[in-house]
Design an enzyme around this catalytic site. Structure first.
Site, PDB file in Angstrom:
ATOM      1  N   GLU A   2      -4.042   7.784   8.106  1.00 16.46           N
ATOM      2  CA  GLU A   2      -5.036   6.893   7.497  1.00 16.46           C
ATOM      3  C   GLU A   2      -5.323   5.710   8.419  1.00 16.46           C
ATOM      4  OE1 GLU A   2      -5.747   4.602   3.186  1.00 16.46           O
ATOM      5  OE2 GLU A   2      -3.854   5.644   3.591  1.00 16.46           O
ATOM      6  N   HIS A  61       0.828  -1.207   0.000  1.00 13.37           N
ATOM      7  CA  HIS A  61       0.000   0.000   0.000  1.00 13.37           C
ATOM      8  C   HIS A  61       0.864   1.259   0.000  1.00 13.37           C
ATOM      9  CE1 HIS A  61      -2.311   3.094   2.399  1.00 13.37           C
ATOM     10  NE2 HIS A  61      -3.155   2.870   1.403  1.00 13.37           N
ATOM     11  N   GLU A  90       2.247   1.954  -3.420  1.00 12.21           N
ATOM     12  CA  GLU A  90       1.183   2.543  -4.245  1.00 12.21           C
ATOM     13  C   GLU A  90       1.119   4.061  -4.027  1.00 12.21           C
ATOM     14  OE1 GLU A  90      -3.135   3.730  -3.587  1.00 12.21           O
ATOM     15  OE2 GLU A  90      -2.925   1.615  -3.040  1.00 12.21           O
ATOM     16  N   HIS A  91       1.195   4.505  -2.774  1.00 13.96           N
ATOM     17  CA  HIS A  91       1.201   5.942  -2.479  1.00 13.96           C
ATOM     18  C   HIS A  91       2.416   6.628  -3.098  1.00 13.96           C
ATOM     19  CE1 HIS A  91      -1.807   6.886   0.906  1.00 13.96           C
ATOM     20  NE2 HIS A  91      -2.139   5.684   0.455  1.00 13.96           N
TER      21      HIS A  91
END
Length: 419
Positions: free
Chosen positions: A130, A50, A53-54
């Site tokens: 997040e 993840h 991906e950022h």
């Protein structure tokens, strides 16, 4: 008409390119799918899929983060990405005349991201916030908690977003090592759908033809799935629960029959659980079934949010429906309705260029070919009521039943589960 009517090209290094021209569309969607997600991470890597991906949006030698965003904004396109347990996807949707822009930006991001250490520290702050937001959302948190408890330490049971300590410790070297291991050419699928021009392959090939890397080999993932009852005490107005079992994999021949049973149980407003728990008794606002099929196995469960004082009754009603499916299956009318619902929602879900692009990529990843709608319809139409009874008895086993609850409770109203 064949849907999707796709063509497949395999580059010498193993990268697969899928294209489907849909003459009635003016948009074109392009996606780069990697068969890598949180299920591929070691314990110390939790959240790295993840995080990568950022970071893909944070700059290349050719473009800053602002220039990446501006390039698509300036042609009215949209660009995004997502990470799941087994997949990471980077994609863009643009008007057909701007495909070259989308391909250049996506290709540049995917192949040339810098992973600047300063940018990494900034983005870690974003992801840590997040995680906090996620912890404050019990109706989302409960799903990952269920996977964690039923899978007992398996990588697919970890949250995709990761943990504070693991995300905080990710280094640039960790990212490069992870990409070397998993971003291999034969684990990359480029998918295009919509107003795909005749020269699409010529646009795409130069980015990926020279992509180096070893060959990725999937190793079958076996999970120790066994029942559990778990309470996470948290100050909430409702008690949030997931109650479920093991489910079929993406490649299981019974996956379509199971989806029909799942639909009748809790997939729609006319489903058994929605009617029994919400409409007839008013015990919940949200109650539904959810399935998470993976490459080698799957999970299937019921989610509900209810009052603390009605939690035991809702659990009892869910178990009662599991038992009814094992003993009696479903009616002929329910089976027919479920078949039409699944087929209709599938076709309606493939009306956009982006959904068609994603469907093709996932089909190629899990089946090594692109399944057609007609092929899936044929499998659905073959399901009979005996299949439902067989699957209910195969999957709704006492030893697999897992209940996870988040709520302001000192103890659960049940100690063991039987159906």
């Amino acid at each position: 008409m064949t849907i999707p009517n796709a063509k497949k090209t395999v580059l010498p290094n193993g990268v697969r390119i899928l294209t489907e021209e849909i003459p009635s569309m003016r948009s074109v969607a392009m996606g780069i799918l990697v068969g890598a997600g949180s299920g591929n991470e070691s314990d110390r890597e939790a959240g790295i899929s993840h995080f990568i991906e950022h970071m893909m949006f944070k700059g290349t030698p050719k473009r800053s983060a602002f220039q990446i965003a501006h390039a698509l904004d300036s042609v009215g396109g949209k660009m995004n990405a997502y990470t799941s347990k087994e997949v990471t996807m980077y994609y863009a949707v643009v008007l057909d005349k701007h495909l070259e822009v989308a391909a250049d930006v996506l290709g540049d991001m995917f192949l040339n991201s810098i992973f600047d250490p300063k940018e990494m520290e900034t983005e870690k702050g974003v992801v840590l916030e997040e995680i906090k937001m996620y912890e404050d959302t019990p109706d989302e948190l409960i799903h990952d908690l269920f996977a964690e408890k039923i899978l007992h330490g398996h990588p697919l049971g970890k949250p995709t977003i990761g943990f504070n300590e693991t995300v905080g410790a990710i280094s640039r070297e960790d990212i490069l090592n992870y990409q070397k291991r998993l971003y291999a050419p034969n684990n990359i699928i480029v998918s295009l759908a919509g107003a795909v021009p005749d020269n699409a392959l010529e646009l795409i090939k130069p980015f990926f033809n020279g992509l180096p890397g070893g060959e990725f080999k999937h190793q079958e993932s076996k999970a120790e799935i066994k029942g559990a009852v778990f309470l996470k005490k948290k100050k909430t107005e409702q008690a949030h629960l997931c109650l479920g079992v093991k489910g079929p994999s993406h490649r299981d021949k019974d996956r379509y029959a199971y989806s029909l049973m799942d639909n009748v149980l809790g997939g729609t407003m006319s489903s058994r659980l929605f009617q029994e728990v919400r409409e007839k008794r008013g015990l919940a606002y949200a109650i539904y079934t959810a399935s998470s099929p993976f490459r080698d196995f799957g999970l299937s469960y019921v989610y509900a949010g209810t009052g603390k004082e009605t939690l035991g009754y809702v659990i009892e009603l869910i178990i009662e429906q599991f038992t009814n499916l094992k003993k009696e299956g479903i009616t002929r009318e329910e089976l027919t309705r479920a078949k039409e619902y699944i087929k209709g929602s599938m076709v309606l879900g493939l009306e956009s260029s982006s959904s068609r692009m994603g469907f093709m990529a996932r089909s190629e990843l899990y089946h090594d070919r692109i399944q057609t709608v007609d092929e899936i319809f044929e499998a659905i139409n073959k399901v009979d009521r005996d299949d439902i009874v067989r699957l209910a008895n195969q999957y709704f086993r006492d030893e697999d039943l897992t209940l996870v609850v988040i709520g302001d409770l000192d103890e659960l109203p049940v100690k063991e589960l039987k159906c």
